[in-house]
Design a protein around this motif. Structure first.
Motif, mmCIF file in Angstrom:
data_model
loop_
_atom_site.group_PDB
_atom_site.id
_atom_site.type_symbol
_atom_site.label_atom_id
_atom_site.label_comp_id
_atom_site.label_asym_id
_atom_site.label_seq_id
_atom_site.Cartn_x
_atom_site.Cartn_y
_atom_site.Cartn_z
ATOM 1 N N THR A 166 -13.659 -1.359 -43.269
ATOM 2 C CA THR A 166 -12.701 -1.518 -44.470
ATOM 3 C C THR A 166 -11.999 -2.714 -43.631
ATOM 4 O OG1 THR A 166 -12.787 0.472 -45.665
ATOM 5 C CG2 THR A 166 -10.886 -1.131 -46.033
ATOM 6 N N ALA A 167 -11.199 -2.471 -42.493
ATOM 7 C CA ALA A 167 -10.431 -3.315 -41.947
ATOM 8 C C ALA A 167 -10.886 -4.578 -41.390
ATOM 9 C CB ALA A 167 -9.736 -2.656 -40.689
ATOM 10 N N ILE A 168 -12.418 -4.531 -40.784
ATOM 11 C CA ILE A 168 -13.038 -5.506 -40.433
ATOM 12 C C ILE A 168 -13.901 -6.334 -41.284
ATOM 13 C CG2 ILE A 168 -14.757 -6.242 -38.728
ATOM 14 C CD1 ILE A 168 -13.997 -3.802 -37.108
ATOM 15 N N SER A 169 -14.602 -5.707 -42.125
ATOM 16 C CA SER A 169 -15.459 -6.547 -42.924
ATOM 17 C C SER A 169 -14.930 -6.616 -44.458
ATOM 18 C CB SER A 169 -16.902 -6.002 -43.311
ATOM 19 O OG SER A 169 -17.018 -4.806 -43.535
ATOM 20 N N GLY A 170 -14.192 -5.281 -44.911
ATOM 21 C CA GLY A 170 -13.707 -5.449 -46.249
ATOM 22 C C GLY A 170 -12.512 -6.190 -46.478
ATOM 23 N N SER A 171 -11.439 -6.379 -45.365
ATOM 24 C CA SER A 171 -10.469 -7.196 -45.471
ATOM 25 C C SER A 171 -10.785 -8.545 -44.829
ATOM 26 C CB SER A 171 -9.307 -6.683 -44.804
ATOM 27 O OG SER A 171 -8.705 -5.370 -45.433
ATOM 28 N N GLY A 172 -11.972 -8.593 -43.954
ATOM 29 C CA GLY A 172 -12.210 -9.597 -43.202
ATOM 30 C C GLY A 172 -12.054 -10.992 -43.766
ATOM 31 N N PRO A 173 -12.682 -11.241 -45.072
ATOM 32 C CA PRO A 173 -12.599 -12.601 -45.745
ATOM 33 C C PRO A 173 -11.146 -13.066 -45.927
ATOM 34 C CG PRO A 173 -13.908 -11.095 -46.978
ATOM 35 C CD PRO A 173 -13.408 -10.158 -45.653
ATOM 36 N N ALA A 174 -10.335 -12.329 -46.153
ATOM 37 C CA ALA A 174 -8.875 -12.800 -46.101
ATOM 38 C C ALA A 174 -8.304 -13.359 -44.667
ATOM 39 C CB ALA A 174 -7.966 -11.425 -46.436
ATOM 40 N N TYR A 175 -8.600 -12.658 -43.567
ATOM 41 C CA TYR A 175 -8.409 -13.417 -42.134
ATOM 42 C C TYR A 175 -9.101 -14.820 -42.346
ATOM 43 C CZ TYR A 175 -8.440 -8.367 -41.705
ATOM 44 O OH TYR A 175 -8.097 -6.718 -41.643
ATOM 45 N N LEU A 176 -10.297 -14.584 -42.729
ATOM 46 C CA LEU A 176 -10.787 -16.208 -42.582
ATOM 47 C C LEU A 176 -10.314 -17.289 -43.605
ATOM 48 C CD1 LEU A 176 -14.611 -15.055 -42.053
ATOM 49 C CD2 LEU A 176 -13.101 -16.008 -40.397
#
Length: 270
Positions: A166-176
């Motif tokens: 969840t922290a990497i791919s679930g939330s990841g789009p927000a980081y990008l």
């Protein structure tokens, strides 16, 4: 394979669209959605059956996909508790553990937990999957097939790692998106129009991601190849390193993972 989506929000809609595109029959897909406007939209767009509430037709299918918010899940699945017999249950609710959901379903154990991300809405999602031991191989494959209509998947055998997914791919789009936002802002400060800045930022990010996906080499090697000694890229990366960009990203991901574990405990207390 007949399936029912409990909830007709954006993620469920993306999966329905993906299933139909992959050749699933509209007659084999139904959605339980309490909002009349959303039900009509789904019927008009996809020609599927939409129900206002859970009834006997839901239990006639092979798969039930739980696509409601975690905070609403306990109430949403109450009509199913004690009535499930052979159905595969696939949950796409963030932070909701398999054991908690099993308890809410009266001890039912044929459950898969999935964590898709928002690019699934354009068929480019990344979904982590894990399952209870009672889920058979063919059922795991069925769950995988459903999620792969909206992108790619990764099985996680230890559910404790789902918070990291969840922290990497679930939330990841927000980081990008934050990176794109920053790159775009820098472009405007360097004199480009907003449209030009957006085009530069988005196209550059997309191209780099595609190059990383196409290459067998690690991202660190690809980065080094772009970074000439004494050049412009090195100047930029030196400043970013000094500003703690990398450590900030890592710390942020770990904070998201910790928050996921905390939310799971809160949901499990219900």
């Amino acid at each position: 394979m007949k399936m029912t989506f409990l909830g007709g929000g954006n993620m469920a809609t993306a999966l329905v669209a993906g299933l139909l595109k992959q050749g699933f029959a509209a007659a084999d897909i139904q959605v339980v959605e309490r909002l009349a406007e959303q039900r009509q939209k789904l019927v008009d767009s996809y020609g599927i059956v939409c129900l206002p509430e859970v009834d006997a037709r839901v239990l006639e299918g092979d798969v039930i996909v739980l696509a409601v918010k975690p905070q609403q899940m306990q109430v949403a699945v109450q009509p199913l508790a004690g009535h499930l017999q052979h159905q595969l249950v696939v949950s796409i609710a963030a932070g909701l553990t398999l054991e908690t959901l099993s308890r809410w379903l009266g001890g039912y154990r044929r459950i898969v937990r999935a964590m898709p991300n928002t690019p699934a809405m354009i068929g480019a999602g990344m979904s982590g999957l894990c399952a209870l031991p009672e889920v058979a191989l063919n059922e795991r494959l069925a769950a995988e097939r459903i999620l792969q209509t909206a992108g790619t998947t990764l099985w996680v055998e230890e559910e404790s790692r789902m918070d990291a997914v969840t922290a990497i791919s679930g939330s990841g789009p927000a980081y990008l998106f934050l990176f794109i936002e920053a790159l775009q802002k820098a472009a405007t400060e360097l004199g480009f129009s907003p449209d030009e800045a957006r085009h530069l930022a988005v196209a550059t990010t997309l191209g780099a991601a595609q190059q990383a996906a196409a290459s067998e080499e690690p991202a660190s090697v690809l980065r080094q190849r772009v970074t000439s000694r004494g050049g412009t890229t090195e100047a930029a990366l030196n400043v970013m390193q000094a500003q703690g960009v990398v450590q900030g990203i890592i710390a942020g991901v770990k904070a998201a993972e910790a928050r996921g574990r905390e939310l799971a405990r809160q949901l499990g207390a219900g």
